[in-house]
Design a protein around this motif. Structure first.
Motif, PDB file in Angstrom:
ATOM      1  N   THR A 109      49.204 -23.303 -43.544  1.00  0.00           N
ATOM      2  CA  THR A 109      47.985 -22.508 -43.442  1.00  0.00           C
ATOM      3  C   THR A 109      48.328 -21.238 -42.670  1.00  0.00           C
ATOM      4  OG1 THR A 109      47.302 -23.507 -41.353  1.00  0.00           O
ATOM      5  CG2 THR A 109      46.553 -24.589 -43.392  1.00  0.00           C
ATOM      6  N   THR A 111      47.709 -16.687 -42.652  1.00  0.00           N
ATOM      7  CA  THR A 111      47.923 -15.521 -43.499  1.00  0.00           C
ATOM      8  C   THR A 111      49.412 -15.256 -43.735  1.00  0.00           C
ATOM      9  OG1 THR A 111      45.907 -14.520 -42.628  1.00  0.00           O
ATOM     10  CG2 THR A 111      47.469 -13.047 -43.713  1.00  0.00           C
ATOM     11  N   ALA A 112      49.787 -15.193 -44.997  1.00  0.00           N
ATOM     12  CA  ALA A 112      51.147 -14.835 -45.439  1.00  0.00           C
ATOM     13  C   ALA A 112      52.209 -15.869 -45.090  1.00  0.00           C
ATOM     14  CB  ALA A 112      51.540 -13.467 -44.902  1.00  0.00           C
ATOM     15  N   TRP A 129      55.692 -10.772 -43.064  1.00  0.00           N
ATOM     16  CA  TRP A 129      54.602  -9.872 -42.673  1.00  0.00           C
ATOM     17  C   TRP A 129      55.144  -8.461 -42.475  1.00  0.00           C
ATOM     18  CZ3 TRP A 129      55.980 -14.505 -40.547  1.00  0.00           C
ATOM     19  CH2 TRP A 129      55.115 -15.568 -40.745  1.00  0.00           C
ATOM     20  N   GLN A 135      50.714 -13.845 -35.671  1.00  0.00           N
ATOM     21  CA  GLN A 135      50.350 -14.624 -36.854  1.00  0.00           C
ATOM     22  C   GLN A 135      50.289 -16.090 -36.444  1.00  0.00           C
ATOM     23  OE1 GLN A 135      49.551 -12.988 -39.506  1.00  0.00           O
ATOM     24  NE2 GLN A 135      50.416 -10.997 -38.951  1.00  0.00           N
TER      25      GLN A 135
END
Lengths: 165, 166
Positions: A109, A111-112, A129, A135
């Motif tokens: 899970t 972002t990116a 990223w 992150q």
């Protein structure tokens, strides 16, 4: 009387001629130059240093699932710099027996973060990223539970590498 | 009193006495006036400050190298008027096209009348404030907010300090 007038006039003239002018300045300014250095930096924090798969009947539980753990990435790089996270691990071993590391997979899970992924003995991407920042994600590992495995207590070490150019 | 003023006063008294002496009992007066106007003089101990790189998780606020800036403000002002020292940034901190907001710089202070604050590029921020004339001293420790989100680079800006004596 005339002398008095002359005396006053001379005194006034002397005051005017000899008094130094007083500055009318109301403000004074100074400048200070500021310099701040921001270097490249990478910091990786894993929520767990060990994950465990419990034994199970392959017909009942064909896939073993470990507890999810956090993966926190912090990086400083150039504005267009690519921050990359890779993982790799050798095969599971138990004495002379082994389980191919390709049987280990993960979901992620965040972002990116790359998801799903299959572990490899060579580094593969777990996330990428652009630019600096934090992150936050999680990794959940699963292991194919095969009747073909020899009994034993198998272990391996997963290496996470965070790079900020 | 300045050397010029003392000399002026001495000459006026001498000229008055010399010219008035033959008049016997006759007296005369001379009015002396001193023109003291508003004046401001600001002294800073440093013309530049630097913030080194640091781990944002370890050092959230980076103090400037070299310690606090020593500030001396001398002012002549009308009674009850406010003497104000302000600072304003010329712009955000810049490294090429990358910027860090001027508000990333804050400060703490020592000294009567000095006050902590946050830098701005839009509005001069008060560093210190006093009433009337006097000589005041204090220190200002600049701090740089250290975040992971900054792009790498060497960032610069210029701060303008202004002492106003109304």
């Amino acid at each position: 009387m005339i002398k008095a007038v002359w005396t006053g006039a001379v005194a006034a003239a002397a005051i005017l001629l000899l008094s130094s002018p007083v500055s009318a300045q109301q403000t004074d300014t100074k400048t200070v130059s500021v310099n701040a250095t921001v270097n490249a930096r990478a910091k990786l924090t894993l929520g767990s240093a060990a994950i465990t798969f419990a034994d199970a009947d392959p017909d009942v539980t064909p896939t073993l699932t470990a507890t999810a753990f956090s993966v926190d990435v912090k990086a400083r790089t150039t504005a267009a710099g690519t921050v990359s996270l890779t993982v790799s691990a050798p095969n599971f071993t138990s004495g002379s027996d082994s389980i191919p590391i390709g049987n280990l997979q993960w979901t992620a899970t965040g972002t990116a973060f790359a998801t799903p992924g299959t572990m490899s003995t060579s580094a593969i991407s777990a996330g990428s990223w652009t630019g600096s920042g934090n992150q936050a994600g999680t990794h959940t590992y699963t292991l194919a539970n095969s009747w073909a495995y020899n009994t034993g207590s198998y272990g391996t070490t997963i290496t996470y590498t965070l790079t900020a150019p | 009193m300045s050397r010029w003023r003392l000399l002026s006063l001495a000459l006026v008294v001498w000229v008055s006495a010399a010219l008035a002496a033959p008049a016997g009992a006759q007296t005369s007066t001379a009015t002396l006036s001193a023109d003291i106007r508003t004046l401001a003089k600001l002294t800073l101990s440093a013309a530049s400050v630097s913030f080194p790189d640091a781990d944002p998780d370890v050092v959230g606020q980076i103090p400037s190298l070299g310690g606090p800036i020593a500030i001396t403000a001398k002012s002549r002002a009308t009674p009850a008027s406010q003497v104000i020292l302000t600072v304003v940034a010329s712009d955000d901190l810049r490294s090429g096209i990358q910027t860090i907001a001027a508000s990333a710089i804050t400060w703490t202070v020592t000294g009567a009348g000095f006050q902590p604050g946050t830098l701005s590029k839009a509005t001069p921020v008060t560093v210190a404030q006093w009433t009337g004339s006097g000589v005041r001293s204090g220190t200002q420790q600049l701090m740089f907010q250290n975040l992971w989100s900054y792009a790498t680079g060497t960032y610069t800006a210029s701060l303008t300090y202004t002492l106003s004596s109304p």
